[in-house]
Write an enzyme that holds these catalytic residues in place. Structure first.
Site, PDB file in Angstrom:
ATOM      1  CG  ASP A  57       2.994 -12.145 -13.270  1.00  0.00           C
ATOM      2  OD1 ASP A  57       3.309 -13.313 -13.559  1.00  0.00           O
ATOM      3  OD2 ASP A  57       3.079 -11.193 -14.060  1.00  0.00           O
ATOM      4  CD  GLU A  73      -5.066   6.690  -0.417  1.00  0.00           C
ATOM      5  OE1 GLU A  73      -6.164   6.119  -0.390  1.00  0.00           O
ATOM      6  OE2 GLU A  73      -4.152   6.420   0.393  1.00  0.00           O
ATOM      7  CG  ASP A  81      -1.934   1.116   1.210  1.00  0.00           C
ATOM      8  OD1 ASP A  81      -2.556   1.373   2.252  1.00  0.00           O
ATOM      9  OD2 ASP A  81      -2.060   1.775   0.150  1.00  0.00           O
TER      10      ASP A  81
HETATM   11 ZN   LIG Z   1      -3.532   2.827  -0.442  1.00  0.00          ZN
END
Ligand SMILES: [Zn+2]
Length: 435
Positions: A298, A167, A133
């Site tokens: 992938d 973000e 993340d």
């Molecule tokens: Zn995130």
């Protein structure tokens, strides 16, 4: 991905909302036949993750907004794109007293009035390197952009890639970008694809259920791999596609799961461990290069390329017609009476069309509060948007299609807006009818 915010609507409003629900506006035509996208080499995506990990390690263990690790991440991605022939722009903004950056990269060519965007946030939380993340999305979007350059792709639409800042502080960078786009530039966006967490260690295969054409494009890809998908719910509205969606841009994306727990049925079809979260290192110091499922990364990286190649092919013919509009601002009382804005229509013959376009631009800090109707000259109401307790995004900027063929065309048409919940406020910025 940022944490969720929930608010309860008064009981009366909820009952009305459930009764009067109508369909969302239509968006895009199906694309023409596209060249097949190349395979995106996992090793290349992994190499970007290794770089982002080194950057974090060298900068206090994170790549968070306002920290050296974030700026170094931006510099790394930008250098790759500049070398590959992109026109890159660094958009600066301020948040929490610190400078943030959005990195925008335009691939030369394509129809400037039809822009397809693909993006991902590049910042991490302060407690870790943020490799899943959101190093995973950032690296896959970067490698797809480099594959476009290697292939010297010449798509019909113009291609633009983006890496968002801040973000984790509440979609700050992507909101800044959308809010600072001129209306004319916004209307050129044919679609925005978002990739936030696509390498979760105990991976699931989730597809955003926003724009149907984009959604189907991803579903088709995974069906081709015999990988079942589910609709994305955990991160609904909690990533950088949300400001685009609020601005009326068709959006979509992919996700492999965060703190939600994988069920035994999901483990059955996707493998991995039932009863364990999709990413147990979500927002923590163990979100490192060891926290990535290579198969998921992938497959999702290839899906990013497939969507970019497929959705950038073909352009749609913009609708023609006569526009009647009103740009006077009208304040919408908080949790109060409905207000209207009028558009006088003259010079038409007969009835209104069966596909009347109603474009609205309503600024508001919690769009779920709003009920929006079109009132025909004889007072007949057409519901455009219902209220929703979970829709926390800003603004209603959209084009609705109404079958108004039973209405006389000439006369005063009204846009009626009512705020049915307290605390957030806004105003009608402008609206228009296209006959
Ligand atoms: Zn995130």
């Amino acid at each position: 991905m940022r944490p969720a915010r929930r608010r309860l609507l008064p009981a009366a409003a909820l009952a009305v909302a459930a009764l009067l629900a109508t369909a969302a506006p239509a968006v895009q035509a199906a694309p023409t036949a596209a060249a097949a996208a190349p395979d995106i080499p996992l090793a290349n995506v992994r190499a970007h993750l290794t770089q982002l990990q080194s950057i974090a390690t060298a900068n206090g263990g994170n790549r968070a907004h306002g920290r050296a690790g974030y700026k170094a991440s931006v510099d790394y991605v930008k250098a790759k794109l500049d070398a590959a022939g992109y026109t890159t722009t660094l958009q600066q903004f301020t948040s929490g007293g610190a400078t943030g950056y959005n990195l925008i990269a335009d691939w030369p060519g394509g129809d400037p009035n039809q822009v397809l965007m693909a993006g991902s946030h590049l910042d991490s939380v302060s407690s870790g390197a943020g490799i899943n993340d959101n190093g995973s999305g950032s690296a896959a979007v970067l490698e797809t952009a480099l594959a476009v350059s290697r292939a010297q792709l010449a798509p019909d639409k113009h291609l633009r890639f983006a890496w968002w800042g801040a973000e984790e502080l509440g979609l700050v960078g992507s909101k800044y970008y959308v809010n600072n786009l001129a209306t004319a530039e916004r209307s050129k966006l044919a679609g925005y694809l978002n990739f936030d967490m696509i390498g979760s260690p105990n991976a699931g295969y989730f597809v955003y259920d926003d724009d149907p054409v984009i959604e189907q494009t991803f579903k088709n890809y995974f069906a081709g791999l015999s990988v079942p998908t589910e609709i994305e719910t955990e991160g609904d509205g909690r990533s950088d596609h949300a400001p685009f969606k609020s601005a009326g841009v068709p959006v979509g994306g992919l996700f492999t799961g965060a703190s939600n727990t994988k069920s035994s049925a999901q483990a059955q079809k996707w493998g991995g461990t039932a009863g364990q979260s999709f990413d147990r290192c979500y927002h923590s110091s163990c979100d490192t290069t060891a926290n990535i499922n290579d198969t998921a990364l992938d497959r999702n990286s290839d899906a990013v390329a497939h969507a970019v190649w497929t959705l950038s092919a073909g352009t749609v013919t913009p609708p023609t017609g006569t526009v009647f509009s009103n740009a006077d601002n009208v304040s919408v009382p908080d949790s109060g009476a409905a207000v209207t804005s009028s558009v006088p229509v003259t010079g038409r013959t007969g009835n209104a069309p069966s596909a009347l376009k109603v474009g609205v631009d309503i600024k508001h800090t919690y769009r779920g509060d709003l009920v929006v109707d079109l009132l025909a000259p004889d007072g007949t109401a057409y519901r455009l948007k219902n209220s929703s307790s979970s829709d926390s995004a800003d603004n209603v900027i959209a084009t609705y299609t109404v079958n108004a063929s039973s209405e006389t065309a000439n006369g005063t048409w009204k846009l009626q807006v009512r705020d049915v919940a307290a605390q957030d406020t806004g105003y009608i910025d402008s609206w228009q009818l296209t006959f």
